[in-house]
Design a protein around this motif. Structure first.
Motif, PDB file in Angstrom:
ATOM      1  N   ASP A 370       0.837  -1.213   0.000  1.00 25.99           N
ATOM      2  CA  ASP A 370       0.000   0.000   0.000  1.00 25.99           C
ATOM      3  C   ASP A 370       0.860   1.247   0.000  1.00 25.99           C
ATOM      4  OD1 ASP A 370      -2.379  -1.259  -0.045  1.00 25.99           O
ATOM      5  OD2 ASP A 370      -2.647  -1.277   2.152  1.00 25.99           O
ATOM      6  N   THR A 371       2.018   1.136   0.655  1.00 24.61           N
ATOM      7  CA  THR A 371       2.879   2.321   0.817  1.00 24.61           C
ATOM      8  C   THR A 371       3.819   2.541  -0.370  1.00 24.61           C
ATOM      9  OG1 THR A 371       4.385   0.866   1.966  1.00 24.61           O
ATOM     10  CG2 THR A 371       2.942   2.248   3.335  1.00 24.61           C
ATOM     11  N   THR A 372       3.927   1.562  -1.262  1.00 26.94           N
ATOM     12  CA  THR A 372       4.854   1.716  -2.395  1.00 26.94           C
ATOM     13  C   THR A 372       4.343   2.814  -3.318  1.00 26.94           C
ATOM     14  OG1 THR A 372       5.200  -0.657  -2.307  1.00 26.94           O
ATOM     15  CG2 THR A 372       6.097   0.490  -4.219  1.00 26.94           C
ATOM     16  N   LYS A 373       5.244   3.703  -3.661  1.00 27.71           N
ATOM     17  CA  LYS A 373       4.833   4.800  -4.531  1.00 27.71           C
ATOM     18  C   LYS A 373       5.211   4.452  -5.966  1.00 27.71           C
ATOM     19  CE  LYS A 373       4.945   9.716  -3.566  1.00 27.71           C
ATOM     20  NZ  LYS A 373       5.797  10.730  -2.973  1.00 27.71           N
ATOM     21  N   LEU A 374       4.211   4.408  -6.844  1.00 27.59           N
ATOM     22  CA  LEU A 374       4.481   4.208  -8.268  1.00 27.59           C
ATOM     23  C   LEU A 374       4.234   5.545  -8.926  1.00 27.59           C
ATOM     24  CD1 LEU A 374       2.546   0.848  -8.736  1.00 27.59           C
ATOM     25  CD2 LEU A 374       5.023   1.138  -8.523  1.00 27.59           C
ATOM     26  N   GLU A 375       5.239   6.065  -9.553  1.00 25.64           N
ATOM     27  CA  GLU A 375       5.088   7.438 -10.033  1.00 25.64           C
ATOM     28  C   GLU A 375       5.451   7.577 -11.502  1.00 25.64           C
ATOM     29  OE1 GLU A 375       6.514  10.198  -7.095  1.00 25.64           O
ATOM     30  OE2 GLU A 375       6.563  11.764  -8.641  1.00 25.64           O
ATOM     31  N   PHE A 376       4.557   8.187 -12.229  1.00 23.01           N
ATOM     32  CA  PHE A 376       4.809   8.495 -13.632  1.00 23.01           C
ATOM     33  C   PHE A 376       5.273   9.944 -13.712  1.00 23.01           C
ATOM     34  CE2 PHE A 376       2.847   9.917 -17.803  1.00 23.01           C
ATOM     35  CZ  PHE A 376       3.907   9.447 -18.560  1.00 23.01           C
ATOM     36  N   ILE A 377       6.424  10.159 -14.318  1.00 26.96           N
ATOM     37  CA  ILE A 377       7.019  11.496 -14.375  1.00 26.96           C
ATOM     38  C   ILE A 377       7.153  11.917 -15.841  1.00 26.96           C
ATOM     39  CG2 ILE A 377       9.022  12.878 -13.652  1.00 26.96           C
ATOM     40  CD1 ILE A 377       9.498  10.850 -11.432  1.00 26.96           C
ATOM     41  N   PRO A 378       6.109  12.517 -16.388  1.00 25.82           N
ATOM     42  CA  PRO A 378       6.155  12.893 -17.808  1.00 25.82           C
ATOM     43  C   PRO A 378       6.896  14.202 -18.032  1.00 25.82           C
ATOM     44  CG  PRO A 378       4.024  13.487 -16.890  1.00 25.82           C
ATOM     45  CD  PRO A 378       4.840  12.900 -15.750  1.00 25.82           C
ATOM     46  N   PHE A 379       7.184  14.518 -19.279  1.00 21.79           N
ATOM     47  CA  PHE A 379       7.868  15.780 -19.589  1.00 21.79           C
ATOM     48  C   PHE A 379       7.383  16.337 -20.918  1.00 21.79           C
ATOM     49  CE2 PHE A 379      10.522  12.024 -20.206  1.00 21.79           C
ATOM     50  CZ  PHE A 379      10.583  11.977 -21.582  1.00 21.79           C
ATOM     51  N   GLY A 380       7.644  17.611 -21.139  1.00 22.46           N
ATOM     52  CA  GLY A 380       7.230  18.269 -22.381  1.00 22.46           C
ATOM     53  C   GLY A 380       8.154  17.898 -23.536  1.00 22.46           C
ATOM     54  N   THR A 381       7.841  18.396 -24.726  1.00 18.57           N
ATOM     55  CA  THR A 381       8.636  18.043 -25.909  1.00 18.57           C
ATOM     56  C   THR A 381       9.720  19.064 -26.211  1.00 18.57           C
ATOM     57  OG1 THR A 381       6.556  18.669 -26.964  1.00 18.57           O
ATOM     58  CG2 THR A 381       7.548  16.599 -27.649  1.00 18.57           C
ATOM     59  N   MET A 382      10.755  18.582 -26.893  1.00 13.95           N
ATOM     60  CA  MET A 382      11.767  19.486 -27.419  1.00 13.95           C
ATOM     61  C   MET A 382      11.365  19.798 -28.855  1.00 13.95           C
ATOM     62  SD  MET A 382      15.796  18.923 -27.751  1.00 13.95           S
ATOM     63  CE  MET A 382      15.848  18.449 -29.442  1.00 13.95           C
ATOM     64  N   ASN A 383      11.145  21.063 -29.141  1.00 13.51           N
ATOM     65  CA  ASN A 383      10.639  21.450 -30.454  1.00 13.51           C
ATOM     66  C   ASN A 383      11.704  22.098 -31.328  1.00 13.51           C
ATOM     67  OD1 ASN A 383       8.048  20.579 -29.816  1.00 13.51           O
ATOM     68  ND2 ASN A 383       7.501  22.551 -28.912  1.00 13.51           N
ATOM     69  N   GLY A 384      11.397  22.178 -32.615  1.00 11.20           N
ATOM     70  CA  GLY A 384      12.221  22.960 -33.531  1.00 11.20           C
ATOM     71  C   GLY A 384      11.740  24.406 -33.522  1.00 11.20           C
ATOM     72  N   VAL A 385      12.402  25.277 -34.290  1.00 10.29           N
ATOM     73  CA  VAL A 385      11.999  26.693 -34.297  1.00 10.29           C
ATOM     74  C   VAL A 385      10.556  26.875 -34.786  1.00 10.29           C
ATOM     75  CG1 VAL A 385      14.099  28.069 -34.351  1.00 10.29           C
ATOM     76  CG2 VAL A 385      13.404  26.821 -36.393  1.00 10.29           C
ATOM     77  N   ASP A 386      10.043  25.875 -35.537  1.00 10.46           N
ATOM     78  CA  ASP A 386       8.670  25.983 -36.024  1.00 10.46           C
ATOM     79  C   ASP A 386       7.644  25.633 -34.939  1.00 10.46           C
ATOM     80  OD1 ASP A 386       9.244  23.330 -35.769  1.00 10.46           O
ATOM     81  OD2 ASP A 386       8.608  22.746 -37.786  1.00 10.46           O
ATOM     82  N   GLY A 387       8.130  25.311 -33.741  1.00 10.63           N
ATOM     83  CA  GLY A 387       7.214  24.994 -32.646  1.00 10.63           C
ATOM     84  C   GLY A 387       6.709  23.559 -32.665  1.00 10.63           C
ATOM     85  N   LYS A 388       7.168  22.779 -33.647  1.00 12.11           N
ATOM     86  CA  LYS A 388       6.757  21.367 -33.698  1.00 12.11           C
ATOM     87  C   LYS A 388       7.919  20.493 -33.229  1.00 12.11           C
ATOM     88  CE  LYS A 388       3.521  21.942 -37.481  1.00 12.11           C
ATOM     89  NZ  LYS A 388       3.897  22.521 -38.777  1.00 12.11           N
ATOM     90  N   PRO A 389       7.607  19.249 -32.767  1.00  7.57           N
ATOM     91  CA  PRO A 389       8.685  18.372 -32.298  1.00  7.57           C
ATOM     92  C   PRO A 389       9.881  18.363 -33.259  1.00  7.57           C
ATOM     93  CG  PRO A 389       6.591  17.340 -31.907  1.00  7.57           C
ATOM     94  CD  PRO A 389       6.297  18.625 -32.628  1.00  7.57           C
ATOM     95  N   PHE A 390      11.068  18.473 -32.684  1.00 12.35           N
ATOM     96  CA  PHE A 390      12.292  18.647 -33.453  1.00 12.35           C
ATOM     97  C   PHE A 390      12.532  17.536 -34.477  1.00 12.35           C
ATOM     98  CE2 PHE A 390      16.919  18.766 -33.999  1.00 12.35           C
ATOM     99  CZ  PHE A 390      17.067  20.105 -34.280  1.00 12.35           C
ATOM    100  N   LYS A 391      12.809  17.935 -35.705  1.00 10.37           N
ATOM    101  CA  LYS A 391      13.047  16.963 -36.786  1.00 10.37           C
ATOM    102  C   LYS A 391      14.328  17.322 -37.556  1.00 10.37           C
ATOM    103  CE  LYS A 391       8.898  14.749 -37.084  1.00 10.37           C
ATOM    104  NZ  LYS A 391       8.757  13.681 -36.211  1.00 10.37           N
ATOM    105  N   THR A 392      14.764  16.410 -38.396  1.00  7.82           N
ATOM    106  CA  THR A 392      15.870  16.747 -39.283  1.00  7.82           C
ATOM    107  C   THR A 392      15.333  17.651 -40.392  1.00  7.82           C
ATOM    108  OG1 THR A 392      15.367  14.816 -40.610  1.00  7.82           O
ATOM    109  CG2 THR A 392      17.094  14.563 -38.980  1.00  7.82           C
ATOM    110  N   ARG A 393      16.237  18.174 -41.216  1.00 11.62           N
ATOM    111  CA  ARG A 393      15.806  19.114 -42.251  1.00 11.62           C
ATOM    112  C   ARG A 393      14.798  18.489 -43.212  1.00 11.62           C
ATOM    113  NH1 ARG A 393      20.790  22.719 -44.245  1.00 11.62           N
ATOM    114  NH2 ARG A 393      21.154  23.429 -42.135  1.00 11.62           N
ATOM    115  N   ASP A 394      15.000  17.196 -43.503  1.00 14.26           N
ATOM    116  CA  ASP A 394      14.065  16.566 -44.446  1.00 14.26           C
ATOM    117  C   ASP A 394      12.855  15.967 -43.723  1.00 14.26           C
ATOM    118  OD1 ASP A 394      15.199  14.394 -43.260  1.00 14.26           O
ATOM    119  OD2 ASP A 394      16.407  13.819 -44.999  1.00 14.26           O
ATOM    120  N   GLY A 395      12.662  16.351 -42.482  1.00 14.92           N
ATOM    121  CA  GLY A 395      11.432  15.947 -41.787  1.00 14.92           C
ATOM    122  C   GLY A 395      11.517  14.623 -41.048  1.00 14.92           C
ATOM    123  N   GLY A 396      12.703  13.982 -41.094  1.00 18.28           N
ATOM    124  CA  GLY A 396      12.854  12.693 -40.411  1.00 18.28           C
ATOM    125  C   GLY A 396      13.142  12.890 -38.927  1.00 18.28           C
ATOM    126  N   THR A 397      13.223  11.762 -38.191  1.00 17.29           N
ATOM    127  CA  THR A 397      13.552  11.858 -36.782  1.00 17.29           C
ATOM    128  C   THR A 397      15.049  12.035 -36.648  1.00 17.29           C
ATOM    129  OG1 THR A 397      12.190   9.887 -36.807  1.00 17.29           O
ATOM    130  CG2 THR A 397      12.744  10.809 -34.663  1.00 17.29           C
TER     131      THR A 397
END
Ligand code: ARG
Length: 583
Positions: A370-397
């Motif tokens: 009962d005392t064990t703590k299970l914790e999910f620790i999420p985080f925000g995204t790292m974006n490119g200058v366009d405000g979308k998730p960071f990609k390579t120039r040709d749009g790949g990961t």
């Protein structure tokens, strides 16, 4: 020995009690109006409300009773009942001399726990990409923080080594080299020692296979079949799996090394898989499994849910296990092997529902206490200058290694011209990592940020390179003092406001560390490290430390430099940032 601000907080709490009031906690904050005091206590208003009294009256009672003890330089009341404290020189000097003796004084937490951390999650046969960057950076720093405060920590790489991506790669290998013995049902004896593929092959094969499967249902079906086949222990495919594992793990390890990210345990989903039979047997005994349309599930919805929490899919109708099953078995294993007080998971927020289902099932089935703590620790995204998730120039990961290379190119430009050759490369790498890590840890964990290697590598402002540059300068100053045989043992005097300001900024390190620890976000530490460093630099530009003629002042300044230097190194280390010899 206790952290300075904490001692003050406990002292004030006692004082309040003596006046006849019950108060749970006293928290002192750095003053927002330094002209009134160094620190302020804002808790009187709440207290007055509780006792239905005028806050100014209580504040005055408290101020008077503290004044009797006569060890603050000043304590006064302002506004509706804020209390401002100015510490005496003697208090500051004594505390900093204690810090000089033991820089770890501030590195404590009240309740020590055993914390198991899951922040790897790299997938075998796929390159680490920027999505893995934040879990590695934040997870590693949280582990170092937890540990530096006195907790036990164990981190597991938890590789994705048992799923469809491997099946896809196997299928691709089979299509290209159908005559390999791994695919021959009638093969007798052992399999080759040499891997049929290199890591480069895997990097090229996986994206192709994945793309094909998306557009070709037949190919996808074949991938499912080959996945199910190796998962059920087919001898040939398992031999191939071993090769893929070895080749890929070596590459993954190198990437994590490069990121200064370490794991005590190098297990993966395949290790958890072994515990699934005993887990299911246990769940059956506890009567927790339900049949639903040919599948086996665990209900995890709760009465007061404000969103839908679907049942956990334990065994699919085709007999295979889900990502949830693996994680549940993994908790089973971790509790049996390491019995931690807490398990922390770091992935981006898209996996929130997954962990909610798994945690609920684990609690419901009493796989954890009962005392064990299970914790999910999420985080925000790292974006490119366009405000979308960071990609390579040709749009790949973008691959993680390429991303660090981008920062290294910028950082290399900032290094002294007389540092050349191999050393220059090495230092550029360390500085680049400081740039990437500090930028990643500076925003609050859930906040998105924009990847900007030029800004991150600036020698001015809130950047890793600024902190490294300043910290190295402190070190050179101390080295010069040593060369000139100038001794410094203690702080003896406070000569000016610049010196006093740094001393004040060093008082609440323990509170900052604990705040970061509680919020599971490194932003407070990053901000504080910048503040201390910046305050020190103001002092540094103001004074000629080595040539100061008053030797009491010189000794005090050098000792202070040493304390700031030691603490900076400690805090940087928590963030996973190394300090190079020079830059
Ligand atoms: N391999 C997973 C992914 O890339 C992350 C694993 C996170 N940890 C866990 N215990 N599920 O999405």
């Amino acid at each position: 020995m206790q952290a300075f601000i904490k001692t003050q907080e406990e002292y004030i709490k006692e004082k309040i009690k003596k006046l006849g009031y019950e108060i749970k906690d006293v928290t002192l904050n750095v003053s927002s109006r330094p002209e009134l005091g160094d620190y302020q206590f804002n808790g009187i208003m709440a207290l007055a409300k509780e006792y239905k009294r005028n806050p100014r009256e209580i504040a005055e009672e408290l101020v008077n009773s503290i004044k009797e003890d006569n060890f603050y330089k000043d304590i006064n009341m302002a506004g509706p009942g804020f209390i401002n404290i100015t510490f005496s020189d003697e208090q500051l000097i004594n505390h900093l001399n204690e810090l000089n003796e033991n820089i770890n004084l501030n590195y404590t937490v009240d309740k020590k726990r055993t914390i198991f951390l899951d922040y790897g999650g790299a997938n075998v046969a796929k390159a680490l990409h920027v999505g893995h960057l934040r879990s590695a950076n934040i997870g590693e720093a949280l582990k170092r923080l937890a540990k530096s405060l006195g907790n036990e920590t164990i981190a597991d790489a938890h590789l994705g080594d048992w799923g469809r991506p491997i099946g896809l790669v196997m299928l691709e290998i089979k299509n290209r080299f159908p005559n390999l013995p791994y695919f021959d049902e009638n093969h007798k004896g052992s399999y080759p020692d040499q891997s049929p593929v290199t890591n480069e092959d895997l990097m090229e094969m996986y994206p192709k296979a994945s793309e094909k499967a998306k557009n070709d249902e037949k190919y996808m079906e074949e991938a499912r079949e080959i996945t199910a086949k190796f998962q059920s222990g087919d001898k040939g495919l398992m031999a191939l799996w071993e090769h893929i594992m070895n080749v890929s793990k070596k590459d993954i390890k190198a990437s994590y090394d490069r990121l200064n990210t370490t794991f005590e345990v190098w297990e993966g989903e395949s290790d958890c898989d072994k515990y699934i039979p005993e887990l299911i047997e246990y769940l059956e005994k506890e009567k927790l499994i339900k049949e639903s349309q040919g599948a086996r599930i665990i209900e995890v919805k709760e009465e007061n849910d404000d969103h839908e929490v679907p049942p956990l899919l334990l065994v699919k109708s085709n007999g295979s296990h889900s990502y949830e099953t693996t994680d549940l078995a993994c908790i089973w294993e971790r509790m049996h092997k390491w019995s931690p007080d807490e398990i922390w998971y770091l992935t981006d927020s898209r996996q929130a529902l997954h962990f909610e289902q798994v945690f609920r099932a684990a609690k419901k089935a009493k796989i954890v206490k009962d005392t064990t703590k299970l914790e999910f620790i999420p985080f925000g995204t790292m974006n490119g200058v366009d405000g979308k998730p960071f990609k390579t120039r040709d749009g790949g990961t973008m691959k993680l290694d390429d991303l660090i290379d981008l920062a290294a190119v910028e950082c290399e430009k900032k290094i002294l011209p007389n540092i050349i050759g191999e050393e220059r490369k090495k230092i550029a790498e360390i500085v680049a990592l400081s740039a990437v890590k500090y930028a990643d840890l500076l925003p609050y964990r859930l906040t998105d940020y924009v990847f900007d290697p030029v800004k991150f590598s600036d020698l001015q402002g809130k950047t890793g390179p600024y902190l490294l540059y300043s910290t190295i300068r402190m070190k050179s100053l101390l080295a010069k003092a040593n060369e000139e045989k100038i001794e410094y043992k203690k702080i003896l005097t406070i000569s000016d406001e610049f010196q006093r300001n740094i001393m004040i900024s060093l008082l609440n390190i323990n509170s900052v560390l604990n705040k970061s620890f509680e919020s599971r976000s490194l932003n407070d530490i990053c901000e504080h490290l910048y503040k201390i460093t910046n305050t020190y630099n103001n002092f540094y530009y103001q004074n000629r430390i080595l040539t100061e003629s008053n030797i009491k002042i010189r000794e005090s300044w050098l000792t202070l430099t040493k304390i700031v230097y030691d603490n900076n190194c400690k805090m940087l280390k928590i963030l996973g940032i190394n300090v190079p010899e020079r830059m």
